[in-house]
Design an enzyme around this catalytic site. Structure first.
Site, PDB file in Angstrom:
ATOM      1  CE  LYS A  91     -51.592  -5.666  39.641  1.00 21.08           C
ATOM      2  NZ  LYS A  91     -51.702  -5.180  38.275  1.00 21.08           N
ATOM      3  CB  CYS A 188     -37.292  -1.474  39.757  1.00 18.53           C
ATOM      4  SG  CYS A 188     -38.852  -0.738  40.037  1.00 18.53           S
ATOM      5  CG  MET A 189     -37.468   2.637  40.888  1.00 17.46           C
ATOM      6  SD  MET A 189     -36.432   1.939  42.140  1.00 17.46           S
ATOM      7  CE  MET A 189     -35.250   3.076  42.549  1.00 17.46           C
ATOM      8  CG  MET A 378     -40.170  -1.252  34.426  1.00 14.64           C
ATOM      9  SD  MET A 378     -38.931  -0.709  35.599  1.00 14.64           S
ATOM     10  CE  MET A 378     -39.939   0.162  36.764  1.00 14.64           C
ATOM     11  N   GLY A 415     -42.290   0.554  39.863  1.00 21.61           N
ATOM     12  CA  GLY A 415     -42.930  -0.739  39.647  1.00 21.61           C
ATOM     13  C   GLY A 415     -43.224  -1.497  40.920  1.00 21.61           C
ATOM     14  CD  GLN A 416     -39.634  -4.086  43.323  1.00 23.00           C
ATOM     15  OE1 GLN A 416     -39.775  -5.075  44.011  1.00 23.00           O
ATOM     16  NE2 GLN A 416     -38.452  -3.599  43.041  1.00 23.00           N
TER      17      GLN A 416
END
Lengths: 834, 82
Positions: A91, A188-189, A378, A415-416
């Protein structure tokens, strides 16, 4: 310079940084001199470099951004950033391209006669401010909500927190701010947060990514790190290649992925039965006397959790008992008896994992000679018993004493990019204030009020509506104004149709701050064009507690502005009286460099409590700083004197600071060393102390909870499990990555991935259109078979990036009653070929 | 012209084979190696071509991982006059 000469120069530069990256992986100490720093031979081509952080995932890879003639012309992995040691995943090729999609939002838009039309900033901001004034004065702060993001910069999150929790109370009729502020990080968490708080009374991992180089046994639980956190997985592979006979990877999941392919052992389990497997491991550890007796005696307390705690399926959590989060003290003997029922046979029956595989895995995780790291993301967090399953893995590490030491520890991956830095640390949740403080606690509210220089009464003591209930409250008309920033909830919410319908039909004023048109801007009344990533100064906090700052490097297009500017301009228009605005109270900073003032004010929440953040000037200089970043001298940190324990701490810096890589271990953590010196009764041979767990006599909690099924399971009518998630090419709802032509070409649309045997049974071939139906609706997807991952029989996987076919129209809005995080990994569907 | 560099993680048993196969690809130049990892420089006409090549190499048997180290794409960003 001619093209050939330039080519040679660039090739030499590219080769030298690649060689430096090979060397960087061999370095064992952060801060060692590197052969390739910010510039390099390519400086001669006129490229100016500045440091930044990757905009995707929670790894927090450092990136060097090269600029020429005001435009970005190159990127490099940052070898001075210890999170990624100079590497970026694929990415990284497209990082700068996300800025340049053709449909960037460049002007404010206001909905008029059903259509969004361009406006001036003044018109948009005046309209927003008038709505806030009207609603706050008529209905009070309970009618006002904000949905934010783990992609907010720390500055933005802190400014939003002040706007909602400190500012609005000055004009609301009820005189208090609104706690209806939640980030998409709830999805997410939040389970990881709840579990950390219940176990250690302090959020975030004790270890760091550096554990990867020290460990020899890796457990991955429902985490496809090879595609979702590729740089970290490269580090694991690197460790394995250096000692292939010793290092083992054990993958546990519900589908076979690239991690499974590289694993020494793969355990495929039925969805949700990770609860049973973790309990089996605890049973195996105790039965075979593999637990660390001394560690258990010195550091642990055992508790039993409430059971049958519901799934949040009824609005307002009506199916959740009030005691859902209760934990009662039990003895080690009672805990031993509790897990004893999770024999290999019983666990195999629940999970579908063969007994011999369960035993092999248990042998690895319990072997006292092995250094074990557990990773999850997740699969654990988006789980109706997410808090429990996080805690059950802590149980294993606590029983074996494999925690807070190099190469050993449980680690929740995020995830972020700033789920930790902005959501968790700043506290942009409905129940929180900065630095693990909560609105319910009067002393915490007082601390916040003193720092913010506002009357404590202005901070609302009542916990706000968490994400699912916040959006459910848009259906009832309770929420009348919703501002979404850096997030796309009308694509990402589970059971989406009900919320989209409410947005269109209810009298709710929606403001969306974003960079591209999204499903959320489609239902918004006002759309504000935002600056993104290096178009503004920012800082993110990643999963290993590393805070990384960057400067503004590029200009934003058109009239796009930062979210901080947007909130400031609205606050400026909210009049408290003739002379004072909300901005005068909450954003009373020197406007020439408000980032430094914002940071230092926020940082003051964190000092002296083991959450200590680095000063702004240090952040600007360094390529990431792991917290707690502790100053030795009281004169510097303002709270605690560490000088008498300082010489025993490893990794101290000549400037009198240290970054703590392993919390709770007095060899690395000055707070642990200070605590032990002041509390000799808590001094033990291993030098570990859970000094934040005051309520439990400074002991970590081992929790006894059972396997319980999710809120919806397959049946005759809906025979398949549905699991949703990401793919390598696209990130979250695809708003950025779908704008990169190369990524869109490779992965243009979502698909439904089948196990080959199921596909054969249903006569489905690759590319066939398949209708996937749940009790909430139907969506048609092309079929994929034998793709990168193979779901287990009886289950299908669908990624959620594609706005043209949104899987969240059929997912279920069930959630973990403790963390309130939705479960996107389990619901029941049927499939039919179209 | 787009120049980039990678670190390719290889399995021990297929290291030589992977090296040979990569050397046969005209756009790829192996520049260094260590611990079954290869450093490579890639010249392509576009970022898209580089990314496709990375996906191809990532899918090769015995390749355990591929990381991007640097990416120079001036010709795609700046006008030729610049």
């Amino acid at each position: 310079m001619g093209n050939v000469g330039r080519r040679d120069f660039l090739k030499t530069a590219a080769a030298s940084v690649a060689a430096a990256s090979l060397l960087a992986s061999c370095q064992t100490k952060e801060g060692e001199p590197l052969s390739q720093k910010m510039g390099g031979v390519e400086d001669q081509l006129g490229i100016e470099w500045d440091k930044s952080v990757c905009r995707f995932c929670g790894t927090g890879c450092g990136v060097l951004v090269g600029r020429k003639n005001g435009k970005i012309v190159a990127t490099k992995g940052d070898p001075e950033c210890w999170s990624n040691k100079g590497l970026n995943c694929i990415k990284g090729y497209f990082l700068s391209k996300i800025l340049y999609g053709r449909d960037r939002l460049t002007k404010p838009l206001i909905r008029k006669n059903g259509k969004l039309v361009e406006s001036t900033w003044d018109e948009a901001l005046d309209l927003i401010a008038s709505k806030y004034s009207e609603i706050l004065k008529t209905h009070g702060s309970d009618a006002v909500a904000m949905f934010g993001s783990g992609q907010w910069t720390i500055f933005e999150g802190y400014a939003a927190l002040k706007f909602m929790k400190a500012g609005l109370g000055f004009i609301a009729k009820d005189g208090v701010g609104s706690n209806h502020l939640d980030p998409n990080a709830r999805m997410c968490m939040a389970s990881a947060v709840a579990a950390f708080m219940r176990t250690f009374q302090s959020d975030e991992p004790m270890g760091s990514y550096e554990d990867i180089e020290h460990a020899d046994t890796f457990f991955t639980w429902g985490a496809n790190m090879a595609e979702m956190h590729p740089v970290l997985f490269s580090r694991i592979i690197d460790t394995k290649m250096k000692n292939p006979d010793r290092v083992k990877i054990i993958d546990l999941g519900t589908q076979y992925t690239r991690v499974s392919e590289e694993a020494d052992l793969y355990l495929e389990f039925q969805p949700q039965t990770d609860l049973a497997i973790a309990n089996y491991f605890a049973h195996y550890i105790i039965k075979n006397k593999r637990y660390d007796k001394q560690f258990v005696e010195d550091h642990l307390v055992f508790k039993k959790g409430e059971t049958n705690i519901g799934y949040g399926l009824k609005d307002g959590g009506a199916d959740i008992p009030k005691t859902a989060g209760k934990m009662e003290k039990i003895t080690f003997g009672e805990y031993k008896k509790f897990v004893a029922k999770y024999t290999a046979k019983h666990t195999s029956k629940i999970s579908g994992v063969p007994e011999d595989k369960l035993k092999q895995a248990a042998e690895f995780i319990s072997d006292p000679t092995r250094k074990v790291c557990s990773y999850w993301t997740m699969g654990f967090n988006q789980h109706t018993r997410g808090t429990w399953v996080n805690q059950l893995v802590y149980n294993i590490h606590l029983l074996t004493g494999k925690i807070s030491k190099p190469g050993m520890g449980p680690f929740s991956l995020t995830g972020q990019p700033s789920a930790c830095g902005t959501a968790r640390e700043v506290g942009t949740f409905v129940h929180r204030l900065p630095a693990d403080m909560v609105v319910k606690n009067e002393a915490h509210r007082k601390i916040a009020a003193d720092i913010w220089k506002i009357p404590v009464e202005k901070i609302n003591p009542k916990v706000g509506l968490h994400t699912i209930e916040m959006f459910r409250a848009t259906e009832t008309g309770r929420i009348k104004i919703l501002w979404t920033q850096v997030t796309n909830p009308y694509h990402s919410m589970p059971n989406l149709n009900r919320f989209t319908k409410a947005a269109k039909e209810q009298d709710i004023f929606i403001i969306a701050s974003d960079v591209y048109p999204t499903r959320t801007t489609e239902v918004a009344d006002v759309v504000l064009p935002s600056a993104m990533w290096v178009e503004k100064e920012g800082a993110y906090g990643n999963a290993e507690r590393r805070t990384q700052h960057w400067n503004k490097i590029a200009d934003s297009p058109g009239e796009a502005k930062t979210e901080i500017w947007q909130m400031y301009e609205v606050a400026k228009r909210l009049k408290v009286d003739e002379k004072t605005t909300v901005a005068d109270i909450i954003y009373n900073f020197n406007q020439d460099n408000y980032y430094e003032e914002l940071w230092e004010e926020y940082r003051s929440f964190t000092l002296g409590i083991g959450k200590d953040l680095a000063p702004y000037k240090v952040l600007r200089e360094k390529h990431g700083v792991v917290w707690p970043y502790v100053a030795r001298d009281k004169a510097v940190n303002g709270k605690i004197d560490f000088s008498d324990v300082w010489d025993d701490i490893e990794n101290t810096e000549p400037n009198g600071f240290t970054s703590v890589k392993w919390r709770y271990n007095s060899k690395y953590d000055p707070f642990a060393a200070r605590f032990i010196k002041d509390h000799p009764e808590r001094s033990f041979k291993d030098g570990i102390v859970f000094y934040k767990a005051k309520k439990n006599d400074y002991r970590a909690t081992v929790l006894a909870v059972p396997y319980e099924p999710p809120g919806e399971v397959p049946d005759k009518e809906y025979p398949f499990w549905l699991c949703t998630g990401r793919v390598l090419e696209h990130w979250h709802t695809g708003t950025m990555t779908m704008r990169v032509p190369e990524l869109r070409r490779v992965m243009p649309r979502a698909f439904v991935n089948f196990n080959p045997e199921d596909a054969k049974k249903y006569g489905i071939n690759r590319g066939d259109l398949v209708r996937v139906t749940s009790r909430r609706g139907s969506v048609v997807f092309p079929a994929d078979i034998n793709g990168r991952a193979i779901p287990q029989k009886g289950s299908v996987f669908i990624p959620f990036f594609d706005e043209s076919r949104m899987v969240n129209e059929i997912t279920l809005d069930q959630y973990d009653p403790i963390s309130k995080e939705p479960d996107y990994k389990k619901c029941a569907v049927k499939v039919e070929k179209v | 012209m787009v120049i980039s560099s990678w670190v390719i993680h290889s399995s021990e048993s297929l290291f030589d084979k992977i090296k040979t196969n990569l050397t046969a690809i005209p756009n790829i130049e192996i520049t260094d190696e260590q611990d079954f990892k290869l450093a490579a420089v890639i010249e392509t006409k576009s970022t898209a071509e580089a990314a496709d090549l990375a996906s191809h190499v990532r899918g090769m048997e015995g390749v355990n991982g591929l990381d991007i180290v640097s990416h120079f794409f001036e010709d795609e960003t700046l006008d030729k006059k610049e």
